[in-house]
Enzyme design. Structure first.
Site, PDB file in Angstrom:
ATOM      1  N   LYS A   1       0.852  -1.176   0.000  1.00  0.00           N
ATOM      2  CA  LYS A   1       0.000   0.000   0.000  1.00  0.00           C
ATOM      3  C   LYS A   1       0.892   1.231   0.000  1.00  0.00           C
ATOM      4  O   LYS A   1       1.944   1.250   0.655  1.00  0.00           O
ATOM      5  CB  LYS A   1      -0.886  -0.033   1.250  1.00  0.00           C
ATOM      6  CG  LYS A   1      -1.928   1.062   1.370  1.00  0.00           C
ATOM      7  CD  LYS A   1      -2.762   0.818   2.628  1.00  0.00           C
ATOM      8  CE  LYS A   1      -3.852   1.848   2.824  1.00  0.00           C
ATOM      9  NZ  LYS A   1      -4.666   1.556   4.039  1.00  0.00           N
TER      10      LYS A   1
ATOM     11  N   SER B   1      -9.435   1.312   3.255  1.00  0.00           N
ATOM     12  CA  SER B   1      -8.565   2.157   2.464  1.00  0.00           C
ATOM     13  C   SER B   1      -7.511   1.376   1.694  1.00  0.00           C
ATOM     14  O   SER B   1      -6.836   1.921   0.819  1.00  0.00           O
ATOM     15  CB  SER B   1      -7.879   3.191   3.366  1.00  0.00           C
ATOM     16  OG  SER B   1      -7.006   2.573   4.296  1.00  0.00           O
TER      17      SER B   1
ATOM     18  N   SER C   1      -9.642  -0.953   7.496  1.00  0.00           N
ATOM     19  CA  SER C   1      -9.082  -0.703   6.169  1.00  0.00           C
ATOM     20  C   SER C   1      -8.322  -1.868   5.545  1.00  0.00           C
ATOM     21  O   SER C   1      -8.016  -1.835   4.356  1.00  0.00           O
ATOM     22  CB  SER C   1      -8.163   0.526   6.203  1.00  0.00           C
ATOM     23  OG  SER C   1      -8.912   1.683   6.470  1.00  0.00           O
TER      24      SER C   1
END
Length: 530
Positions: free
Chosen positions: A104, A178, A202
């Site tokens: 990420k 997320s 997330s």
């Protein structure tokens, strides 16, 4: 025996490992399968990187255009070749030797930009790798790519720099956030493993929406140093993969005390460096599992999958009992979460921004001012992200860390939540509480902004953040319109060994994960495993 016959026998003997090998789809190959192929000489790390790069080329900007990848590591193939040589000359460093992984884009990488998905940090190269990134590299993992995310890990599952990622099971559906880019990339088999971060769900939202395994570890089990913060009271990184085994392997590689992250001291004497050895197919036998029925009733298809999952656990020998959270917790958990998360971001992002180059904003006020100048897409395709940028203003006006609204929840609210949840586990002697990770199927991208968080029973995910306790998501099945449903195994602090084993037992009993329809196998990408 003639010399010709003797040579033929020698040749056949040398080929026996290949003849005895089974052909396995890249999508379903675990780290153990890949390592076996490495050891047999039927696969190299360079081959594996090439296979994954081919999938990224075919599906990320072409075909379904999943838009998960922000940047590919230009040295990935070079690193793979070096690791192949090292395997032959010195042996593997760990179970992750030669295994490609995606990060990420809030994990610091000293050799690639780290942007948080934001045009405000475009091109930012941090001074050093995040603690867990260094751990992964030291273990021989190959950082293949940085992937998209909700901008600064909040609001809608899109970013101003990376745009909108698409769910590979249904391109009209949200991949959730997320860590949406990681969820898409792992589900579409762009890499063996991915790393996400979790502040209020997330890792777990994208894991269930994309039909993969994901773990939010106990707060403090993994270091957060070198990760762009959202709210350090709740923030944690965690692994995402297509199997429980791979999550367990990755987790043990990253544990350890980090002097730069005081939270990791809580894990001293409690963490393992090898969670995979504890996985047992019969772990559900004799287990006592609570079902959090407070989080059923929003979607009949999701409820059906969960009830079928409970029946599978019963058949595997588990006892299932109802577990109810107190009404005051259901009513207040979102307010408690926001009372901490909102005021922490402006202060903690300021600390992070001080570590990067002078041309980037240094405060949330700087960020707001710069976003006001970006009213349309630029030449690189980056453009406004109003849902996140509006939130900057709310965060900036949310008060200080000395404000009673913050200190009362920090000092009294969070200990109260932990005590109540610990009481549920101990009073009913539960090994885990299970619940639908998302009570509804993945939302349509064209749907209006989700108002579900205003419903106190909308999701249980932030209870794991309020307590700091671990939560493992395992694929459980599909809705009638072929959308994935995940089930969460939630446990007390530092119960990862137990949760991973329970999740593995469930996974092996159900085999519920399926390859996404928009990321099919490419020709020639199967591997031979002895």
């Amino acid at each position: 025996m003639s010399r010709v016959a003797f040579l033929i026998l020698i040749l056949l003997a040398s080929l026996r490992p290949v003849f005895g090998a089974k052909t396995m789809d890249l999508d379903s190959a675990t780290i153990g399968d890949i390592t076996a192929a490495f050891n047999a000489g039927t696969l190299t790390a360079e081959d594996l990187v090439q296979l994954y790069l081919a999938r990224i080329r075919s599906y990320d900007r072409q075909g379904p255009s999943l838009h998960a990848v922000m940047a590919i590591n230009p040295k990935a193939l070079e690193t793979a070749r070096e690791l192949d040589v090292e395997r032959k000359t010195k042996g593997p460093r760990s179970a992750l030797h030669g295994i490609p992984i995606v990060l990420k884009d809030n994990y610091n990488t000293a050799d690639m930009p780290t942007t948080g998905g934001s045009v405000l940090l475009e091109g930012s190269i941090p001074p050093a790798d995040a603690f867990v990134v260094k751990k992964l590299r030291d273990a021989g993992a190959i950082i293949l790519a940085k992937v998209n995310m909700s901008e600064f890990a909040s609001a809608a599952p899109r970013s101003s720099l990376g745009g909108q990622s698409l769910n590979p099971h249904d391109l009209k559906r949200s991949p959730a956030g997320s860590s949406g880019g990681t969820g898409v990339a792992v589900a579409a088999a762009y890499a063996t493993l991915g790393m996400g971060t979790d502040t209020g769900g997330s890792i777990r939202g994208p894991s269930t929406s994309n039909g993969i395994v994901g773990l939010k570890p106990t707060h403090g089990l993994l270091s957060r140093s070198g990760i762009i913060p959202l709210s350090l009271t709740f923030d944690t990184g965690g692994p995402m993969a297509r199997s429980v085994n791979d999550v367990a392997v990755a987790l043990g590689t990253m544990t350890g005390i980090d002097p730069a992250d005081a939270a990791t001291k809580r894990g001293e004497g409690k963490f393992s460096t090898d969670y995979a050895k504890d996985l047992k197919t019969d772990a559900l036998k004799g287990a006592r599992i609570g079902i959090a029925r407070d989080f059923l009733g929003a979607d009949p298809d999701v409820d059906w999958v969960i009830e079928a999952s409970l029946e599978a656990m019963r058949k595997a020998g588990a006892t299932i009992v109802d577990a109810r959270f107190p009404k005051w917790l259901l009513d207040s958990k979102l307010e408690f979460y926001n009372a901490i998360r909102m005021p922490e971001f402006p202060l903690q992002i300021k600390d992070y921004l001080a570590t990067i180059g002078p041309n980037y904003p240094k405060t949330i006020e700087d960020m707001i001012e710069r976003t006001n100048r970006i009213t349309g897409p630029g030449a690189n395709g980056a453009g406004p992200n109003p849902s996140r940028w509006v939130l900057f203003r709310r965060e900036a006006s949310s008060g200080s860390l000395e404000d009673y609204r913050y200190t009362s929840v920090r000092d009294y609210g969070l200990p109260l939540v932990r005590a109540a949840v610990e009481g549920i586990f101990s009073s009913q002697q539960l090994d885990a509480i299970v619940y639908p990770t998302s009570p509804r199927r993945p939302a349509l991208l064209t749907a209006p902004p989700d108002t579900a968080p205003t419903n106190p029973t909308a999701s249980a995910t932030n209870i794991a953040n309020l307590t700091g306790f671990p939560d493992l998501v395992v694929p459980a099945g599909f809705t009638g319109d072929n959308l994935p449903v995940g089930i969460s195994f939630f446990g007390p602090a530092f119960s990862e060994r137990k949760l991973l084993s329970l999740g593995y037992s469930f996974e092996q009993a159900t085999h519920a994960r399926r390859r996404p329809v928009h990321a099919p196998a490419l020709e020639g990408e199967s591997i031979s495993v002895p």
